[in-house]
Scaffold this active site. Structure first.
Site, short mmCIF file in Angstrom:
data_model
loop_
_atom_site.label_atom_id
_atom_site.label_comp_id
_atom_site.label_asym_id
_atom_site.label_seq_id
_atom_site.Cartn_x
_atom_site.Cartn_y
_atom_site.Cartn_z
N CYS A 98 0.85 -1.19 0.00
CA CYS A 98 0.00 0.00 0.00
C CYS A 98 0.88 1.24 0.00
CB CYS A 98 -0.90 -0.02 1.24
SG CYS A 98 -2.02 1.38 1.35
N LEU A 99 0.52 2.21 -0.80
CA LEU A 99 1.30 3.45 -0.85
C LEU A 99 1.24 4.21 0.47
CD1 LEU A 99 0.34 4.61 -4.45
CD2 LEU A 99 2.44 3.46 -3.70
N HIS A 140 -9.09 -3.89 -2.05
CA HIS A 140 -8.11 -3.14 -1.25
C HIS A 140 -8.46 -1.65 -1.25
CE1 HIS A 140 -3.82 -2.19 0.00
NE2 HIS A 140 -4.23 -1.03 -0.49
#
Length: 173
Positions: A98-99, A140
């Site tokens: 995840c960023l 997500h």
């Protein structure tokens, strides 16, 4: 287009924003298209394959995604007010990143197939079935719209490990 700052879990103010439930969009406007374009440029720059608006500090129900491989032409996708429904009973485990949780990856189990209904970049209604990486990514990113991070699906020990790793990496940087 502009690259925006991606909120991360090591910053308490960022984390508070990431935990917000995003609000629906009334209609797809030119201002929202600018936001989507900025999000796409930000995602490519990071680099990533999906980004929710809340990750750039805008808690509205918008997701951008591009699942094209490096050797393929870009294939940007835009999801406004997405809704997931009819998940398969079959589950699929995928090592997610995840960023907003930089440099940490862990396996998360999700439905292998799911249907998604949304408005596209032009504001047109679309309904389709997602499977494979598309199913993982849309679920997500949808979690982000509900204030849920992928690490929230992990055990407390693994979640704490992720937090510690991100904080350590930020201090080192």
């Amino acid at each position: 287009m502009a690259i925006r700052r991606i909120l991360t879990i090591d910053n308490p103010a960022d984390l508070a924003t990431l935990k917000k439930i995003s609000t629906p969009v009334e209609t797809v406007t030119d201002d929202l298209r600018v936001l989507m374009d900025d999000m796409l440029e930000t995602m490519y720059d990071a680099p990533g394959i999906g980004l929710a608006a809340v990750q750039v500090g805008e808690p509205v129900r918008i997701i951008v995604m591009d699942l094209a491989r490096e050797d393929e032409e870009p294939a940007p996708r835009f999801f406004v007010n997405p809704e997931l429904f009819d998940p398969s009973e079959e589950l699929f485990s995928y090592e997610e990143g995840c960023l907003s949780v930089p440099e940490y990856f862990d396996a998360v189990e999700r439905p292998a197939r799911i249907k998604v209904r949304y408005l596209n970049y032009q504001g047109e209604k679309v309904e389709e079935e997602a499977e494979g990486l598309f199913a993982v990514c849309i679920q997500h990113e949808m979690d982000h719209l509900e204030g849920v991070l992928f690490i929230d699906h992990l055990s407390r020990l693994r979640r704490d490990r992720a937090m510690a790793k991100v904080k350590k990496a930020r201090r080192a940087a």
